[in-house]
Design an enzyme around this catalytic site. Structure first.
Site, PDB file in Angstrom:
ATOM      1  N   TRP A 140       0.916  -1.203  -0.121  1.00 17.23           N
ATOM      2  CA  TRP A 140      -0.020   0.058   0.129  1.00 17.23           C
ATOM      3  C   TRP A 140       0.734   1.273  -0.093  1.00 17.23           C
ATOM      4  O   TRP A 140       1.760   1.277   0.844  1.00 17.23           O
ATOM      5  CB  TRP A 140      -0.759   0.111   1.458  1.00 17.23           C
ATOM      6  N   GLU A 151      -2.845  -2.769  -2.964  1.00 22.66           N
ATOM      7  CA  GLU A 151      -3.919  -2.242  -2.314  1.00 22.66           C
ATOM      8  C   GLU A 151      -4.223  -0.864  -2.473  1.00 22.66           C
ATOM      9  O   GLU A 151      -3.417   0.081  -2.574  1.00 22.66           O
ATOM     10  CB  GLU A 151      -3.516  -2.190  -0.675  1.00 22.66           C
ATOM     11  N   LYS A 160      -6.683   3.152  -2.522  1.00 21.19           N
ATOM     12  CA  LYS A 160      -7.335   3.850  -1.289  1.00 21.19           C
ATOM     13  C   LYS A 160      -7.913   4.872  -2.250  1.00 21.19           C
ATOM     14  O   LYS A 160      -7.610   5.526  -3.206  1.00 21.19           O
ATOM     15  CB  LYS A 160      -6.162   4.244  -0.369  1.00 21.19           C
ATOM     16  N   ASP A 205      -9.589  -3.127   0.902  1.00 19.78           N
ATOM     17  CA  ASP A 205      -9.842  -2.738   2.202  1.00 19.78           C
ATOM     18  C   ASP A 205     -11.273  -2.000   2.496  1.00 19.78           C
ATOM     19  O   ASP A 205     -11.412  -1.277   1.699  1.00 19.78           O
ATOM     20  CB  ASP A 205      -8.856  -1.724   2.517  1.00 19.78           C
ATOM     21  N   HIS A 232     -11.403   1.661   2.152  1.00 20.73           N
ATOM     22  CA  HIS A 232     -10.867   2.572   1.145  1.00 20.73           C
ATOM     23  C   HIS A 232     -11.741   2.861   0.037  1.00 20.73           C
ATOM     24  O   HIS A 232     -11.125   3.135  -1.004  1.00 20.73           O
ATOM     25  CB  HIS A 232      -9.526   1.686   0.902  1.00 20.73           C
ATOM     26  N   HIS A 289      -8.794  -6.503   3.711  1.00 19.00           N
ATOM     27  CA  HIS A 289      -8.512  -5.718   5.086  1.00 19.00           C
ATOM     28  C   HIS A 289      -9.819  -5.389   5.523  1.00 19.00           C
ATOM     29  O   HIS A 289     -10.422  -4.647   4.801  1.00 19.00           O
ATOM     30  CB  HIS A 289      -7.606  -4.492   4.776  1.00 19.00           C
ATOM     31  N   ASP A 344     -12.008   6.886   5.947  1.00 16.85           N
ATOM     32  CA  ASP A 344     -11.074   5.619   6.129  1.00 16.85           C
ATOM     33  C   ASP A 344     -10.545   5.811   7.421  1.00 16.85           C
ATOM     34  O   ASP A 344      -9.256   6.145   7.514  1.00 16.85           O
ATOM     35  CB  ASP A 344     -10.225   5.619   5.189  1.00 16.85           C
ATOM     36  N   ASP A 371     -10.567   3.408  10.135  1.00 15.36           N
ATOM     37  CA  ASP A 371     -10.057   2.042  10.537  1.00 15.36           C
ATOM     38  C   ASP A 371     -10.885   2.049  12.111  1.00 15.36           C
ATOM     39  O   ASP A 371      -9.898   1.768  12.835  1.00 15.36           O
ATOM     40  CB  ASP A 371      -8.470   2.262  10.551  1.00 15.36           C
ATOM     41  N   ASP A 385      -7.469  -4.465   9.538  1.00 14.74           N
ATOM     42  CA  ASP A 385      -6.852  -3.502   9.562  1.00 14.74           C
ATOM     43  C   ASP A 385      -7.445  -2.295  10.352  1.00 14.74           C
ATOM     44  O   ASP A 385      -8.358  -1.732   9.638  1.00 14.74           O
ATOM     45  CB  ASP A 385      -6.377  -3.119   7.843  1.00 14.74           C
TER      46      ASP A 385
END
Length: 423
Positions: free
Chosen positions: A184, A225, A227, A258, A261, A285, A293, A295, A325
């Protein structure tokens, strides 16, 4: 027979009535490994540059006591979390989690700097996944790494990427479990760029150089990955979903999705079946975005449930690698891990307890009434009794019992770390 077993036997009979074998479901669940991310335990600080600031579009907020400050403390916390999670799993490391007294930079790291992690993983029967660290470093310049117009910056990160691949290969060879090495890159711009193409071309060429050497895929496989945006890269991210989907498909790499993302109205569950038709495989993820984002710790929400369903209903487990993640420094970090992993397992279990083939037949026959009624009734089925039995059979606490262990660990271990730091 324990109360948990009695309730399981009752649930087993109820599921059997709709053609679901709960014993078979639990056998499948036990074989699914979740890659638990190490960076929840120390707020994404790592051990390469103690006290360094987070950069690269990410932020950990909060100051809950007991943060891990050394590899041994972090491993102790991981051990505690795994003791409360059924099954054998993997740990997902970032390159900045070196375990060495040697002063080493990201373009100098070698397998020897992670021997402590490998020895620990062997002792506990765990696998190790890996991630090069393209953030929180002085060479993250002007919000760029591999896409930088400065060749010296690009060369530094290319070398880091190459060395990360060797470390992941070392993990796989030593542990006998394929190490997924996830790339990433946070490169982007805060405001609207004029040229979106040139940075993407530089990123593509830099990645091609990183991946030039062919490695044994029994030991390691790479994923890329995307985003949507990050702090400092609100207007433009070089590594968008379209970029990495194209790169992964044309370079024979796994594609990492993810959950946080993408646009707030987008979900990754709906992308899995499409990628399964064209891609080599998927790295997940599992995270929880809250407006951006951010997380957050994985909860048993609709999207997590749908992710589990898509994987199981479409028989995607053989090509899907599941990792977590998130990072939350406002709550007990060990509890965050346990909630995240156990919820991910529960989502998979819910899907495994569906009469999938029967539901697919109803759909093919346009019997949408039966499909709707059965899937609605399943929401009231006692999957929790099946889950509790799974926990008991695997020697981990049932229900809320694990919280008492986390609270004891906080009192006897985590709070004492703060007492030492405050002296």
């Amino acid at each position: 027979m324990s109360e948990v077993e009695k309730r399981y036997e009752s649930a087993k009979s109820r599921y059997a009535a709709i053609g679901v074998d709960t014993d078979a479901a639990l056998k499948k669940l036990k074989d699914i490994k979740i890659s638990m991310h190490c960076w929840q335990g120390d707020d994404v600080k790592g051990f390469l540059n103690p006290g360094g600031e987070l950069t690269g579009g990410i932020m950990a907020t909060g100051n809950y006591p007991g943060v891990a400050t050394t590899p041994s403390e972090l491993r102790a916390d991981l051990e505690k979390a795994f003791s409360l999670i059924p099954g054998k799993h993997k740990v997902n490391l970032h390159a900045m989690y070196v375990d060495t007294d040697e002063k080493v930079d990201l373009d100098e790291i070698e397998p020897k700097h992670f021997e402590g992690w490998v020895n620990w993983a062997k002792e506990h029967g765990l696998g190790l996944d890996f991630n090069p660290t393209f953030f929180s470093h002085p060479m993250f310049k002007d919000n760029y790494t591999l896409a930088s117009p400065d060749s010296a910056v690009r060369d530094f990160w290319i070398e880091h990427g190459k060395r990360s691949r060797k470390i992941a290969e070392y993990f796989g060879r030593e542990l006998g479990q394929t190490s997924i090495n996830n790339f990433w890159v946070p490169d982007g711009m805060k405001d609207n760029p004029i040229d979106r193409l040139a940075p993407r071309k530089r990123l593509m060429e830099a990645l091609d150089e990183v991946f030039e050497e062919k490695l044994n895929e029994d030991y390691t496989q790479e994923s890329v990955e995307s985003k949507l945006f990050g702090l400092g890269a609100e207007a433009y991210t070089v590594g968008s979903h379209e970029f990495y989907m194209g790169y992964g498909l044309t370079r024979d790499k796994l594609i990492c999705l993810d959950a946080g993302h993408f646009h707030p109205t987008e979900v990754i569950s709906n992308k899995l079946s499409s990628l399964a038709l064209f891609s080599k495989g998927v790295m997940l993820h599992v995270s929880r975005p809250v407006r951006w984002d951010s997380d957050h710790v994985v909860l048993m929400d609709d999207e997590l449930t749908e992710i589990g369903r898509e994987i199981v209903r479409n028989d995607l487990l053989p090509i899907t690698n599941i990792g977590l993640d998130f990072f939350d420094a406002t709550i007990n970090r060990v509890a965050a891990w346990v909630v995240g992993v156990r919820n991910t397992q529960k989502a998979l279990l819910k899907a495994l307890l569906e009469p999938t083939e029967d539901l697919k037949k109803m759909e093919l026959q346009n019997d949408f009434t039966s499909r709707m009624v059965i899937t609605e009734e399943l929401k009231d089925f006692p999957y929790g009794d099946v889950w509790n039995y799974f926990c008991e059979q695997n020697g981990v606490p049932v229900g809320l019992e694990w919280l008492n262990e986390v609270q004891d660990y906080e009192k006897n271990t985590l709070l004492k770390r703060n007492a030492i730091l405050e002296r």
